[in-house]
Design a protein around this motif. Structure first.
Motif, PDB file in Angstrom:
ATOM      1  N   VAL A 268     -16.969   5.572  -6.732  1.00  0.00           N
ATOM      2  CA  VAL A 268     -16.596   4.272  -6.159  1.00  0.00           C
ATOM      3  C   VAL A 268     -17.711   3.764  -5.250  1.00  0.00           C
ATOM      4  O   VAL A 268     -18.042   2.566  -5.250  1.00  0.00           O
ATOM      5  N   GLY A 269     -18.317   4.676  -4.481  1.00  0.00           N
ATOM      6  CA  GLY A 269     -19.440   4.278  -3.631  1.00  0.00           C
ATOM      7  C   GLY A 269     -20.640   3.838  -4.436  1.00  0.00           C
ATOM      8  O   GLY A 269     -21.323   2.857  -4.084  1.00  0.00           O
ATOM      9  N   VAL A 270     -20.906   4.532  -5.542  1.00  0.00           N
ATOM     10  CA  VAL A 270     -22.042   4.160  -6.396  1.00  0.00           C
ATOM     11  C   VAL A 270     -21.819   2.785  -7.028  1.00  0.00           C
ATOM     12  O   VAL A 270     -22.740   1.966  -7.125  1.00  0.00           O
ATOM     13  N   VAL A 271     -20.591   2.507  -7.461  1.00  0.00           N
ATOM     14  CA  VAL A 271     -20.282   1.196  -8.027  1.00  0.00           C
ATOM     15  C   VAL A 271     -20.527   0.097  -6.995  1.00  0.00           C
ATOM     16  O   VAL A 271     -21.045  -0.988  -7.318  1.00  0.00           O
ATOM     17  N   GLY A 272     -20.176   0.374  -5.745  1.00  0.00           N
ATOM     18  CA  GLY A 272     -20.451  -0.597  -4.689  1.00  0.00           C
ATOM     19  C   GLY A 272     -21.932  -0.885  -4.545  1.00  0.00           C
ATOM     20  O   GLY A 272     -22.342  -2.040  -4.342  1.00  0.00           O
ATOM     21  N   PHE A 279     -22.828   1.604   0.160  1.00  0.00           N
ATOM     22  CA  PHE A 279     -22.105   2.753  -0.367  1.00  0.00           C
ATOM     23  C   PHE A 279     -20.721   2.827   0.275  1.00  0.00           C
ATOM     24  O   PHE A 279     -20.589   2.771   1.496  1.00  0.00           O
ATOM     25  N   LEU A 280     -19.680   2.933  -0.558  1.00  0.00           N
ATOM     26  CA  LEU A 280     -18.279   2.932  -0.131  1.00  0.00           C
ATOM     27  C   LEU A 280     -17.870   1.613   0.528  1.00  0.00           C
ATOM     28  O   LEU A 280     -16.966   1.588   1.360  1.00  0.00           O
ATOM     29  N   ASP A 281     -18.554   0.525   0.151  1.00  0.00           N
ATOM     30  CA  ASP A 281     -18.134  -0.807   0.582  1.00  0.00           C
ATOM     31  C   ASP A 281     -17.277  -1.391  -0.533  1.00  0.00           C
ATOM     32  O   ASP A 281     -17.787  -1.865  -1.550  1.00  0.00           O
ATOM     33  N   TYR A 282     -15.964  -1.334  -0.347  1.00  0.00           N
ATOM     34  CA  TYR A 282     -15.046  -1.724  -1.421  1.00  0.00           C
ATOM     35  C   TYR A 282     -14.958  -3.232  -1.611  1.00  0.00           C
ATOM     36  O   TYR A 282     -14.434  -3.700  -2.625  1.00  0.00           O
ATOM     37  N   SER A 283     -15.429  -4.006  -0.662  1.00  0.00           N
ATOM     38  CA  SER A 283     -15.216  -5.453  -0.702  1.00  0.00           C
ATOM     39  C   SER A 283     -15.922  -6.126  -1.873  1.00  0.00           C
ATOM     40  O   SER A 283     -15.632  -7.280  -2.185  1.00  0.00           O
ATOM     41  N   VAL A 284     -16.856  -5.427  -2.544  1.00  0.00           N
ATOM     42  CA  VAL A 284     -17.586  -6.026  -3.651  1.00  0.00           C
ATOM     43  C   VAL A 284     -17.005  -5.606  -5.004  1.00  0.00           C
ATOM     44  O   VAL A 284     -17.548  -5.974  -6.055  1.00  0.00           O
ATOM     45  N   LEU A 285     -15.909  -4.863  -5.000  1.00  0.00           N
ATOM     46  CA  LEU A 285     -15.336  -4.376  -6.257  1.00  0.00           C
ATOM     47  C   LEU A 285     -14.551  -5.449  -7.002  1.00  0.00           C
ATOM     48  O   LEU A 285     -14.235  -5.273  -8.178  1.00  0.00           O
ATOM     49  N   ALA A 286     -14.195  -6.534  -6.342  1.00  0.00           N
ATOM     50  CA  ALA A 286     -13.463  -7.632  -6.979  1.00  0.00           C
ATOM     51  C   ALA A 286     -13.871  -8.938  -6.309  1.00  0.00           C
ATOM     52  O   ALA A 286     -14.565  -8.951  -5.281  1.00  0.00           O
ATOM     53  N   GLU A 287     -13.459 -10.052  -6.903  1.00  0.00           N
ATOM     54  CA  GLU A 287     -13.822 -11.350  -6.340  1.00  0.00           C
ATOM     55  C   GLU A 287     -13.195 -11.559  -4.970  1.00  0.00           C
ATOM     56  O   GLU A 287     -13.824 -12.092  -4.066  1.00  0.00           O
ATOM     57  N   ILE A 295      -8.059  -1.991  -3.998  1.00  0.00           N
ATOM     58  CA  ILE A 295      -8.424  -1.260  -5.218  1.00  0.00           C
ATOM     59  C   ILE A 295      -9.254  -0.027  -4.860  1.00  0.00           C
ATOM     60  O   ILE A 295      -9.031   1.079  -5.397  1.00  0.00           O
ATOM     61  N   GLY A 296     -10.206  -0.199  -3.963  1.00  0.00           N
ATOM     62  CA  GLY A 296     -11.046   0.922  -3.580  1.00  0.00           C
ATOM     63  C   GLY A 296     -10.262   2.036  -2.917  1.00  0.00           C
ATOM     64  O   GLY A 296     -10.455   3.227  -3.223  1.00  0.00           O
ATOM     65  N   ILE A 297      -9.345   1.686  -2.006  1.00  0.00           N
ATOM     66  CA  ILE A 297      -8.564   2.701  -1.306  1.00  0.00           C
ATOM     67  C   ILE A 297      -7.665   3.459  -2.274  1.00  0.00           C
ATOM     68  O   ILE A 297      -7.580   4.699  -2.224  1.00  0.00           O
ATOM     69  N   ILE A 298      -7.000   2.743  -3.182  1.00  0.00           N
ATOM     70  CA  ILE A 298      -6.125   3.406  -4.160  1.00  0.00           C
ATOM     71  C   ILE A 298      -6.935   4.348  -5.049  1.00  0.00           C
ATOM     72  O   ILE A 298      -6.507   5.470  -5.363  1.00  0.00           O
ATOM     73  N   THR A 299      -8.138   3.931  -5.448  1.00  0.00           N
ATOM     74  CA  THR A 299      -8.960   4.752  -6.345  1.00  0.00           C
ATOM     75  C   THR A 299      -9.466   6.003  -5.653  1.00  0.00           C
ATOM     76  O   THR A 299      -9.391   7.109  -6.216  1.00  0.00           O
ATOM     77  N   ILE A 300      -9.969   5.866  -4.431  1.00  0.00           N
ATOM     78  CA  ILE A 300     -10.512   7.055  -3.765  1.00  0.00           C
ATOM     79  C   ILE A 300      -9.381   8.006  -3.363  1.00  0.00           C
ATOM     80  O   ILE A 300      -9.564   9.234  -3.357  1.00  0.00           O
TER      81      ILE A 300
END
Length: 326
Positions: A268-272, A279-287, A295-300
């Motif tokens: 998840v961090g790498v995707v960010g 790294f581990l910035d979930y705010s860029v995982l969706a619009e 989404i990031g919290i549920i996934t990790i």
């Protein structure tokens, strides 16, 4: 009334700890440590730390007790007497206890609204969580998002610890037990434990899944869910035998599970990073940044639950296989 009950619990904890120290029979010591863990879990509930209480009850009173009993199967039942160093140990404990007691004199009172944590960190987290994460459980937001690096480190510590234990035990989790012997050593011939256990196991695992995917709304998360699911599978192993349990969750699957969970968290961090964030910035995982945080919290948290479940079950089966060889 709560204060009186807390004092009563503290007294029981001190008495139980003293009994553990004094017990020369290791089986008695293990049972007392399980009781100590249950008392600690009750104390955490009184402190409104329900997620920690769930973990303590599942790991401390449940899984740890089973692992200690597995270790006893390859050890002598009585502690070997030691007469040297007792005075030094007693003096060290007294000095450490007095130092800790002296340090608590300068701490804020429990629940004091003027404490530094309530003046700076708590208001900031309460306001920021509502704006940036928008989930009811602030603790989950702190552990999964704001303190994501630390939680990732804890997951890898659990993974490395599990690998270390498997190496120390000779990686016995990969050995398939003899079916006849495993059947005779299980509790399947005892009607009442088996019937009660069969009723409890589905609810334990279902509750573990509820804790896993409801952690952003109530007490729980990956650590608690992993411990609960592992406890349910360990109960299944004790009732049906290790051969049946390893047929459901094979050693290879457990090893893949424990590694995949940690890799999922780090992934998840790498995707960010690939999406242009940190790294581990979930705010860029969706619009929508708020949806992305969720989404990031549920996934990790799913990754945490996978690693904890795999590590605990692998260690349990390694102890069980070694006990059969002893």
């Amino acid at each position: 009334m709560i204060a009186v009950f807390s004092i009563f619990l503290l007294s029981l904890l001190v008495i139980t700890a003293g009994a553990v120290i004094r017990a020369s029979n290791l089986f008695v010591a293990v049972m007392l440590m399980g009781i100590f863990s249950l008392l600690i879990a009750v104390n955490f509930f009184l402190l409104d730390a329900a997620d920690v209480a769930l973990t303590e009850a599942a790991v401390g009173a449940g899984i740890s007790t089973v692992l200690f009993l597995g270790a006893l199967s390859v050890l002598d039942g009585a502690e070997k007497p030691r007469f040297s160093g007792r005075k030094t140990a007693l003096v060290s404990i007294l000095i450490a206890g007095l130092a800790m007691g002296y340090a608590t004199l300068y701490e804020p009172s429990f629940g004091d609204p003027s404490a530094p944590a309530h003046q700076h960190l708590t208001p900031w987290f309460m306001q920021t969580t509502a704006e940036q994460v928008d989930i009811p459980n602030v603790i989950t937001a702190i552990l999964g998002s704001f303190r994501g690096y630390d939680t990732l480190g804890e997951v890898f510590v659990v993974l490395v610890a599990g690998i270390g234990v498997l190496f120390l035990l000779g990686n016995q989790s990969g050995a398939q037990p003899n079916s006849a012997r495993a059947s005779s050593e299980s509790l399947k011939h005892y009607l009442i434990p088996r019937m009660v256990g069969r009723l409890l196991i589905p609810f334990i695992i279902l509750f573990g899944l509820y804790v896993q995917f409801h952690g952003e709304y109530g007490p729980g998360g990956g650590f608690q869910a992993g411990a609960l699911i592992a406890a349910g599978m360990i109960l299944y192993t004790l009732l049906e035998g290790q051969d049946r349990a390893l047929a459901v969750l094979t050693p290879k699957f457990l090893r893949v599970l424990m590694a995949s969970g940690a890799l999922l968290y780090a992934g998840v961090g790498v995707v960010g990073l690939l999406k242009g964030g940190y790294f581990l910035d979930y705010s860029v995982l969706a619009e929508n940044p708020v949806t992305a945080q969720q989404i990031g919290i549920i996934t990790i948290e799913l990754g945490v639950g996978m690693t904890v479940t795999g590590v605990l079950l692998s260690i349990f089966h390694a102890f069980a296989a070694r006990g059969k060889q002893a």
